[in-house]
Design a protein around this motif. Structure first.
Motif, PDB file in Angstrom:
ATOM      1  N   SER A  66       0.799  -1.174  -0.059  1.00 50.95           N
ATOM      2  CA  SER A  66      -0.128   0.010   0.043  1.00 50.95           C
ATOM      3  C   SER A  66       0.929   1.286  -0.025  1.00 50.95           C
ATOM      4  O   SER A  66       2.105   1.139   0.116  1.00 50.95           O
ATOM      5  CB  SER A  66      -0.775  -0.062   1.273  1.00 50.95           C
ATOM      6  N   GLY A  67       0.219   2.308  -0.123  1.00 48.02           N
ATOM      7  CA  GLY A  67       0.981   3.615   0.072  1.00 48.02           C
ATOM      8  C   GLY A  67       1.657   3.952   1.362  1.00 48.02           C
ATOM      9  O   GLY A  67       0.828   3.370   2.425  1.00 48.02           O
ATOM     10  N   GLY A  68       2.447   4.793   1.600  1.00 55.47           N
ATOM     11  CA  GLY A  68       2.926   5.277   2.937  1.00 55.47           C
ATOM     12  C   GLY A  68       4.314   5.258   3.154  1.00 55.47           C
ATOM     13  O   GLY A  68       4.974   4.826   2.370  1.00 55.47           O
ATOM     14  N   THR A  69       4.728   6.044   4.451  1.00 51.00           N
ATOM     15  CA  THR A  69       6.043   6.161   4.541  1.00 51.00           C
ATOM     16  C   THR A  69       6.846   4.911   4.508  1.00 51.00           C
ATOM     17  O   THR A  69       7.937   4.490   4.441  1.00 51.00           O
ATOM     18  CB  THR A  69       6.628   7.012   5.331  1.00 51.00           C
ATOM     19  N   THR A  70       6.186   4.156   5.522  1.00 47.36           N
ATOM     20  CA  THR A  70       6.823   2.747   5.969  1.00 47.36           C
ATOM     21  C   THR A  70       6.916   1.648   5.062  1.00 47.36           C
ATOM     22  O   THR A  70       7.848   1.028   4.644  1.00 47.36           O
ATOM     23  CB  THR A  70       6.021   2.172   7.214  1.00 47.36           C
ATOM     24  N   THR A  71       5.963   1.591   3.981  1.00 44.23           N
ATOM     25  CA  THR A  71       5.744   0.920   2.800  1.00 44.23           C
ATOM     26  C   THR A  71       6.689   1.170   1.885  1.00 44.23           C
ATOM     27  O   THR A  71       7.388   0.198   1.093  1.00 44.23           O
ATOM     28  CB  THR A  71       4.355   0.513   2.431  1.00 44.23           C
ATOM     29  N   THR A  72       7.055   2.584   1.757  1.00 40.04           N
ATOM     30  CA  THR A  72       8.013   3.008   0.934  1.00 40.04           C
ATOM     31  C   THR A  72       9.427   2.603   1.143  1.00 40.04           C
ATOM     32  O   THR A  72      10.071   2.213   0.491  1.00 40.04           O
ATOM     33  CB  THR A  72       8.023   4.685   0.785  1.00 40.04           C
ATOM     34  N   GLU A  73       9.697   2.526   2.597  1.00 33.65           N
ATOM     35  CA  GLU A  73      10.949   1.927   3.164  1.00 33.65           C
ATOM     36  C   GLU A  73      10.912   0.360   2.782  1.00 33.65           C
ATOM     37  O   GLU A  73      12.083  -0.014   2.455  1.00 33.65           O
ATOM     38  CB  GLU A  73      11.333   2.235   4.576  1.00 33.65           C
ATOM     39  N   ILE A  74       9.909  -0.235   2.910  1.00 35.45           N
ATOM     40  CA  ILE A  74       9.941  -1.677   2.671  1.00 35.45           C
ATOM     41  C   ILE A  74      10.415  -1.814   0.976  1.00 35.45           C
ATOM     42  O   ILE A  74      11.050  -2.854   0.818  1.00 35.45           O
ATOM     43  CB  ILE A  74       8.556  -2.310   2.919  1.00 35.45           C
ATOM     44  N   ALA A  75       9.761  -0.863   0.458  1.00 40.90           N
ATOM     45  CA  ALA A  75      10.227  -1.222  -1.217  1.00 40.90           C
ATOM     46  C   ALA A  75      11.512  -0.907  -1.458  1.00 40.90           C
ATOM     47  O   ALA A  75      12.265  -1.587  -2.023  1.00 40.90           O
ATOM     48  CB  ALA A  75       9.324  -0.180  -2.055  1.00 40.90           C
ATOM     49  N   ARG A  76      12.102  -0.059  -0.732  1.00 40.03           N
ATOM     50  CA  ARG A  76      13.552   0.360  -0.800  1.00 40.03           C
ATOM     51  C   ARG A  76      14.337  -1.020  -0.119  1.00 40.03           C
ATOM     52  O   ARG A  76      15.309  -1.038  -1.002  1.00 40.03           O
ATOM     53  CB  ARG A  76      13.972   1.819  -0.262  1.00 40.03           C
ATOM     54  N   ALA A  77      14.148  -1.371   0.989  1.00 41.97           N
ATOM     55  CA  ALA A  77      14.859  -2.533   1.459  1.00 41.97           C
ATOM     56  C   ALA A  77      14.573  -3.803   0.509  1.00 41.97           C
ATOM     57  O   ALA A  77      15.600  -4.620   0.364  1.00 41.97           O
ATOM     58  CB  ALA A  77      14.011  -2.923   2.686  1.00 41.97           C
ATOM     59  N   LEU A  78      13.549  -4.020  -0.033  1.00 46.99           N
ATOM     60  CA  LEU A  78      13.375  -5.207  -1.051  1.00 46.99           C
ATOM     61  C   LEU A  78      14.348  -5.018  -2.290  1.00 46.99           C
ATOM     62  O   LEU A  78      14.936  -5.907  -2.769  1.00 46.99           O
ATOM     63  CB  LEU A  78      11.740  -5.357  -1.593  1.00 46.99           C
ATOM     64  N   ALA A  79      14.279  -3.861  -2.742  1.00 44.61           N
ATOM     65  CA  ALA A  79      15.256  -3.492  -4.174  1.00 44.61           C
ATOM     66  C   ALA A  79      16.707  -3.591  -3.745  1.00 44.61           C
ATOM     67  O   ALA A  79      17.081  -3.687  -4.758  1.00 44.61           O
ATOM     68  CB  ALA A  79      14.618  -1.809  -4.323  1.00 44.61           C
ATOM     69  N   THR A  80      16.848  -3.292  -2.489  1.00 44.04           N
ATOM     70  CA  THR A  80      18.460  -3.481  -2.461  1.00 44.04           C
ATOM     71  C   THR A  80      18.790  -4.752  -1.541  1.00 44.04           C
ATOM     72  O   THR A  80      19.937  -5.002  -1.361  1.00 44.04           O
ATOM     73  CB  THR A  80      18.861  -2.271  -1.454  1.00 44.04           C
ATOM     74  N   ARG A  81      17.901  -5.806  -1.438  1.00 43.24           N
ATOM     75  CA  ARG A  81      18.103  -7.017  -0.631  1.00 43.24           C
ATOM     76  C   ARG A  81      19.156  -7.736  -1.553  1.00 43.24           C
ATOM     77  O   ARG A  81      18.947  -7.786  -2.686  1.00 43.24           O
ATOM     78  CB  ARG A  81      17.021  -7.696  -0.469  1.00 43.24           C
TER      79      ARG A  81
END
Length: 271
Positions: free
Chosen positions: A98-113
């Motif tokens: 979903s949208g939001g600041t925390t989910t945005t950080e999750i997206a970044r964490a997944l992209a850099t795993r």
């Protein structure tokens, strides 16, 4: 604190209180009154707040603050949540965000795993999201297949809502969904400010094999206008160690397992 971080924090304070006096804000952010006046003037020029005699009020156009201005608030907790959420995802999964600041950080964490970031002939992950900013960040990463729902863009949160979003979500399934919330209460469950966003968030959770509501502990005990759901919608509540033991027990007693994010390891003592 850097200027952009200070302005993030000022907007967050306004979001919580609605209005602030210059001296009040300066004390809270540990800066001079002159610095705070300059910050308020700069944000007023961007129409993110409205200056008043002696202070500022939340602008009518900032019902929910744009993600780019909220990134620094509770940043450590959100990044800890993001790392823990990313660890729940298996390679090859379909992930709803979903949208939001925390989910945005999750997206970044997944992209850099590391195992998901390495090049390959096929994407290592599929992301389904209704957040324009998340799709924008992930679209340049060939190792991640990004699916953006249709819909009407919310000008303040960058989320797409409406019947087109519902149509797409009704035709897909996801392995795990991470849903952000503006409030998380043991009795009411997860809530957001906008009813259209709440509806889309609930549908995304319902389409998931595992639905995780994720928010930092500052949102615990907060109730907002639109309900997403509680234990009937979510399998897990992911938050940080700032949650009170009593609140955690109440979530558990009501049938919602609560997981605490692992803090970042300390380089000196290895914790």
């Amino acid at each position: 604190m850097k200027r952009h971080e200070r302005m993030n924090a000022l907007l967050e304070l306004l979001g919580e209180r609605g209005s602030l006096e210059v001296e009040e804000a300066a004390t809270a952010l540990e800066v001079s009154a002159a610095t705070m006046r300059r910050d308020m003037d700069a944000l007023a020029e961007q129409q993110l707040l409205t200056r008043t005699r002696g202070g500022a009020v939340l602008s009518a156009v900032t019902y929910d603050l744009p993600i780019r201005y909220k990134r620094g608030h509770h940043g450590d907790a959100k990044q800890s949540l993001a790392r823990s959420a990313a660890a729940m995802v298996e390679r090859g999964s379909v992930v709803g965000l979903s949208g939001g600041t925390t989910t945005t950080e999750i997206a970044r964490a997944l992209a850099t795993r590391p195992d998901l970031a390495e090049p390959g002939p096929q994407p290592h992950l599929t992301i389904v999201t209704n957040a324009l900013n998340i799709a924008y960040e992930l679209a340049v990463r060939p190792q991640i297949k990004t699916m953006l729902t249709g819909g009407v863009a919310h000008s303040r949160t960058f989320e797409l809502t409406g019947p087109y979003s519902e149509l797409l979500l009704g035709e897909v399934t996801v392995d795990i969904a991470f849903i952000g919330a503006n409030g998380m209460d043991p009795e009411t469950g997860a809530t957001v400010h906008d009813e259209a966003e709440g509806r889309i968030n609930r549908l995304m959770a319902q389409r998931a094999g595992r639905a995780v509501v994720v928010t930092d502990s500052s949102k615990v005990g907060v109730r907002c206008f639109a309900r997403i759901g509680g234990p009937e919608t979510f399998d897990t509540f992911l938050t940080d160690s700032g949650i009170a033991d009593s609140a955690r027990r109440e979530f558990e007693e009501r049938g919602l397992p609560t997981v605490l994010a692992e803090p970042e390891a300390d380089e000196e003592d290895g914790r």
